[in-house]
Scaffold this motif. Structure first.
Motif, PDB file in Angstrom:
ATOM      1  N   GLN A  51       0.720  -1.356  -0.178  1.00  0.00           N
ATOM      2  CA  GLN A  51       0.010   0.008   0.059  1.00  0.00           C
ATOM      3  C   GLN A  51       0.968   1.238   0.117  1.00  0.00           C
ATOM      4  O   GLN A  51       0.380   2.349  -0.230  1.00  0.00           O
ATOM      5  CB  GLN A  51      -0.821  -0.045   1.085  1.00  0.00           C
ATOM      6  N   VAL A  52       2.174   1.045   0.323  1.00  0.00           N
ATOM      7  CA  VAL A  52       3.008   2.256   0.434  1.00  0.00           C
ATOM      8  C   VAL A  52       3.020   3.299  -0.868  1.00  0.00           C
ATOM      9  O   VAL A  52       2.740   4.369  -0.681  1.00  0.00           O
ATOM     10  CB  VAL A  52       4.674   2.041   0.622  1.00  0.00           C
ATOM     11  N   GLN A  53       2.985   2.490  -2.079  1.00  0.00           N
ATOM     12  CA  GLN A  53       2.985   3.506  -3.230  1.00  0.00           C
ATOM     13  C   GLN A  53       1.646   4.380  -3.112  1.00  0.00           C
ATOM     14  O   GLN A  53       1.765   5.259  -3.787  1.00  0.00           O
ATOM     15  CB  GLN A  53       2.960   2.675  -4.338  1.00  0.00           C
ATOM     16  N   ASN A  54       0.400   3.582  -2.888  1.00  0.00           N
ATOM     17  CA  ASN A  54      -0.764   4.437  -2.987  1.00  0.00           C
ATOM     18  C   ASN A  54      -1.060   5.251  -1.977  1.00  0.00           C
ATOM     19  O   ASN A  54      -2.237   6.134  -1.945  1.00  0.00           O
ATOM     20  CB  ASN A  54      -1.914   3.193  -2.850  1.00  0.00           C
ATOM     21  N   GLN A  55      -0.161   5.304  -0.820  1.00  0.00           N
ATOM     22  CA  GLN A  55      -0.408   6.124   0.475  1.00  0.00           C
ATOM     23  C   GLN A  55       0.798   7.158   0.378  1.00  0.00           C
ATOM     24  O   GLN A  55       0.852   7.629   1.527  1.00  0.00           O
ATOM     25  CB  GLN A  55      -0.332   5.094   1.603  1.00  0.00           C
ATOM     26  N   LEU A  56       1.152   7.662  -0.370  1.00  0.00           N
ATOM     27  CA  LEU A  56       2.460   8.493  -0.484  1.00  0.00           C
ATOM     28  C   LEU A  56       1.951   9.654   0.267  1.00  0.00           C
ATOM     29  O   LEU A  56       2.889  10.295   0.802  1.00  0.00           O
ATOM     30  CB  LEU A  56       2.985   8.922  -1.765  1.00  0.00           C
ATOM     31  N   ALA A  57       0.879  10.261   0.210  1.00  0.00           N
ATOM     32  CA  ALA A  57       0.222  11.417   0.721  1.00  0.00           C
ATOM     33  C   ALA A  57       0.470  11.480   2.203  1.00  0.00           C
ATOM     34  O   ALA A  57       0.924  12.352   3.051  1.00  0.00           O
ATOM     35  CB  ALA A  57      -1.190  11.667   0.530  1.00  0.00           C
ATOM     36  N   LYS A  58       0.242  10.166   2.945  1.00  0.00           N
ATOM     37  CA  LYS A  58       0.418  10.151   4.476  1.00  0.00           C
ATOM     38  C   LYS A  58       1.870  10.397   4.804  1.00  0.00           C
ATOM     39  O   LYS A  58       2.229  10.694   5.858  1.00  0.00           O
ATOM     40  CB  LYS A  58       0.245   8.827   4.736  1.00  0.00           C
ATOM     41  N   PHE A  59       2.926  10.312   3.824  1.00  0.00           N
ATOM     42  CA  PHE A  59       4.549  10.621   4.311  1.00  0.00           C
ATOM     43  C   PHE A  59       4.876  11.913   4.183  1.00  0.00           C
ATOM     44  O   PHE A  59       5.991  12.454   4.554  1.00  0.00           O
ATOM     45  CB  PHE A  59       5.330   9.532   3.373  1.00  0.00           C
ATOM     46  N   LYS A  60       4.055  12.707   3.209  1.00  0.00           N
ATOM     47  CA  LYS A  60       4.458  14.087   2.893  1.00  0.00           C
ATOM     48  C   LYS A  60       4.290  14.993   4.419  1.00  0.00           C
ATOM     49  O   LYS A  60       3.801  14.842   5.292  1.00  0.00           O
ATOM     50  CB  LYS A  60       3.506  14.872   1.947  1.00  0.00           C
ATOM     51  N   GLU A  61       5.097  15.852   4.456  1.00  0.00           N
ATOM     52  CA  GLU A  61       5.364  16.913   5.396  1.00  0.00           C
ATOM     53  C   GLU A  61       5.922  16.524   6.628  1.00  0.00           C
ATOM     54  O   GLU A  61       5.904  16.815   7.821  1.00  0.00           O
ATOM     55  CB  GLU A  61       4.067  17.400   5.846  1.00  0.00           C
ATOM     56  N   LYS A  62       6.237  15.153   6.574  1.00  0.00           N
ATOM     57  CA  LYS A  62       7.093  14.584   7.825  1.00  0.00           C
ATOM     58  C   LYS A  62       8.213  14.830   7.809  1.00  0.00           C
ATOM     59  O   LYS A  62       9.199  14.733   6.877  1.00  0.00           O
ATOM     60  CB  LYS A  62       6.917  12.793   7.813  1.00  0.00           C
ATOM     61  N   GLU A  63       8.935  15.111   9.036  1.00  0.00           N
ATOM     62  CA  GLU A  63      10.282  15.521   9.218  1.00  0.00           C
ATOM     63  C   GLU A  63      11.202  14.510   9.003  1.00  0.00           C
ATOM     64  O   GLU A  63      12.367  14.371   8.326  1.00  0.00           O
ATOM     65  CB  GLU A  63      10.674  16.330  10.374  1.00  0.00           C
ATOM     66  N   ASN A  64      10.882  13.251   9.567  1.00  0.00           N
ATOM     67  CA  ASN A  64      11.703  11.934   9.614  1.00  0.00           C
ATOM     68  C   ASN A  64      10.749  10.806   9.675  1.00  0.00           C
ATOM     69  O   ASN A  64       9.743  10.885  10.135  1.00  0.00           O
ATOM     70  CB  ASN A  64      12.474  11.799  10.878  1.00  0.00           C
ATOM     71  N   ILE A  65      10.977   9.780   8.831  1.00  0.00           N
ATOM     72  CA  ILE A  65      10.189   8.571   8.617  1.00  0.00           C
ATOM     73  C   ILE A  65      10.826   7.268   8.954  1.00  0.00           C
ATOM     74  O   ILE A  65      12.218   7.160   8.258  1.00  0.00           O
ATOM     75  CB  ILE A  65       9.648   8.587   7.057  1.00  0.00           C
ATOM     76  N   VAL A  66      10.535   6.646   9.704  1.00  0.00           N
ATOM     77  CA  VAL A  66      11.230   5.255  10.258  1.00  0.00           C
ATOM     78  C   VAL A  66      10.248   3.967   9.740  1.00  0.00           C
ATOM     79  O   VAL A  66       9.093   3.937  10.196  1.00  0.00           O
ATOM     80  CB  VAL A  66      11.571   5.268  11.487  1.00  0.00           C
ATOM     81  N   VAL A  67      10.707   3.427   8.906  1.00  0.00           N
ATOM     82  CA  VAL A  67       9.942   2.073   8.379  1.00  0.00           C
ATOM     83  C   VAL A  67      10.477   0.788   8.950  1.00  0.00           C
ATOM     84  O   VAL A  67      11.837   0.774   9.068  1.00  0.00           O
ATOM     85  CB  VAL A  67       9.837   2.142   6.856  1.00  0.00           C
ATOM     86  N   PHE A  68       9.723  -0.104   9.233  1.00  0.00           N
ATOM     87  CA  PHE A  68      10.195  -1.392  10.017  1.00  0.00           C
ATOM     88  C   PHE A  68       9.202  -2.321   9.452  1.00  0.00           C
ATOM     89  O   PHE A  68       7.934  -2.086   9.151  1.00  0.00           O
ATOM     90  CB  PHE A  68      10.415  -1.060  11.198  1.00  0.00           C
ATOM     91  N   GLN A  84      12.244   6.571  -4.295  1.00  0.00           N
ATOM     92  CA  GLN A  84      12.045   6.728  -5.605  1.00  0.00           C
ATOM     93  C   GLN A  84      10.917   7.927  -5.961  1.00  0.00           C
ATOM     94  O   GLN A  84      10.918   8.234  -7.158  1.00  0.00           O
ATOM     95  CB  GLN A  84      11.578   5.401  -6.226  1.00  0.00           C
ATOM     96  N   ASN A  85      10.568   8.075  -4.852  1.00  0.00           N
ATOM     97  CA  ASN A  85       9.184   9.001  -4.960  1.00  0.00           C
ATOM     98  C   ASN A  85       9.713  10.406  -4.111  1.00  0.00           C
ATOM     99  O   ASN A  85       8.758  11.399  -3.997  1.00  0.00           O
ATOM    100  CB  ASN A  85       7.970   8.684  -4.382  1.00  0.00           C
ATOM    101  N   GLY A  86      10.890  10.655  -4.035  1.00  0.00           N
ATOM    102  CA  GLY A  86      11.493  11.976  -3.646  1.00  0.00           C
ATOM    103  C   GLY A  86      11.711  11.972  -2.147  1.00  0.00           C
ATOM    104  O   GLY A  86      11.981  13.169  -1.800  1.00  0.00           O
ATOM    105  N   PHE A  87      11.544  11.139  -1.551  1.00  0.00           N
ATOM    106  CA  PHE A  87      11.567  11.050  -0.031  1.00  0.00           C
ATOM    107  C   PHE A  87      12.883  11.025   0.409  1.00  0.00           C
ATOM    108  O   PHE A  87      13.749   9.902   0.084  1.00  0.00           O
ATOM    109  CB  PHE A  87      10.669  10.226   0.758  1.00  0.00           C
ATOM    110  N   THR A  88      13.738  11.975   1.126  1.00  0.00           N
ATOM    111  CA  THR A  88      15.133  11.731   1.354  1.00  0.00           C
ATOM    112  C   THR A  88      15.257  11.415   3.008  1.00  0.00           C
ATOM    113  O   THR A  88      16.372  11.226   3.359  1.00  0.00           O
ATOM    114  CB  THR A  88      15.966  12.902   0.990  1.00  0.00           C
TER     115      THR A  88
END
Length: 105
Positions: A51-68, A84-88
């Motif tokens: 679902q990550v590819q379809n839920q990219l909006a949920k990741f926007k505006e986040k300062e740091n993201i930790v996936v596990f 690949q979608n620009g999140f660094t």
């Protein structure tokens, strides 16, 4: 060196992870809903890998993201998708137990 050495680079991983968690990183568990229901990190959000590819909006505006996930494999894939979608600002936290351990120190 193993997968974790390549993923995290060095032994300061737990410190870096703890800093990110303590600073309010967006914690994303990419396991299945069933796995998530069996045990999860307090405050984490369940966005299954498929679902990550379809839920990219949920990741926007986040300062740091930790996936596990369960082993670090799916979270590695999720990190790649996000990059690949620009999140660094994405960190692969490895297993949900690794991330959970940060709270129990």
């Amino acid at each position: 060196m193993g997968i974790f050495g390549r993923m995290f680079g060095g032994s300061s991983t737990n410190e870096n992870l703890a800093t990110l968690v303590n600073e309010g990183a967006f914690l994303v568990d990419v396991r299945s809903p069933g796995e998530f229901a069996d045990g999860n990190v307090k405050g984490s959000v369940n966005i299954p890998l498929d679902q990550v590819q379809n839920q990219l909006a949920k990741f926007k505006e986040k300062e740091n993201i930790v996936v596990f996930c369960r082993s670090g494999n799916r979270s590695s894939q999720a990190k790649s998708i996000l990059e690949q979608n620009g999140f660094t600002n994405v960190t692969n936290g490895g297993t949900w137990q690794d991330v959970n351990a940060v709270f129990n120190k």
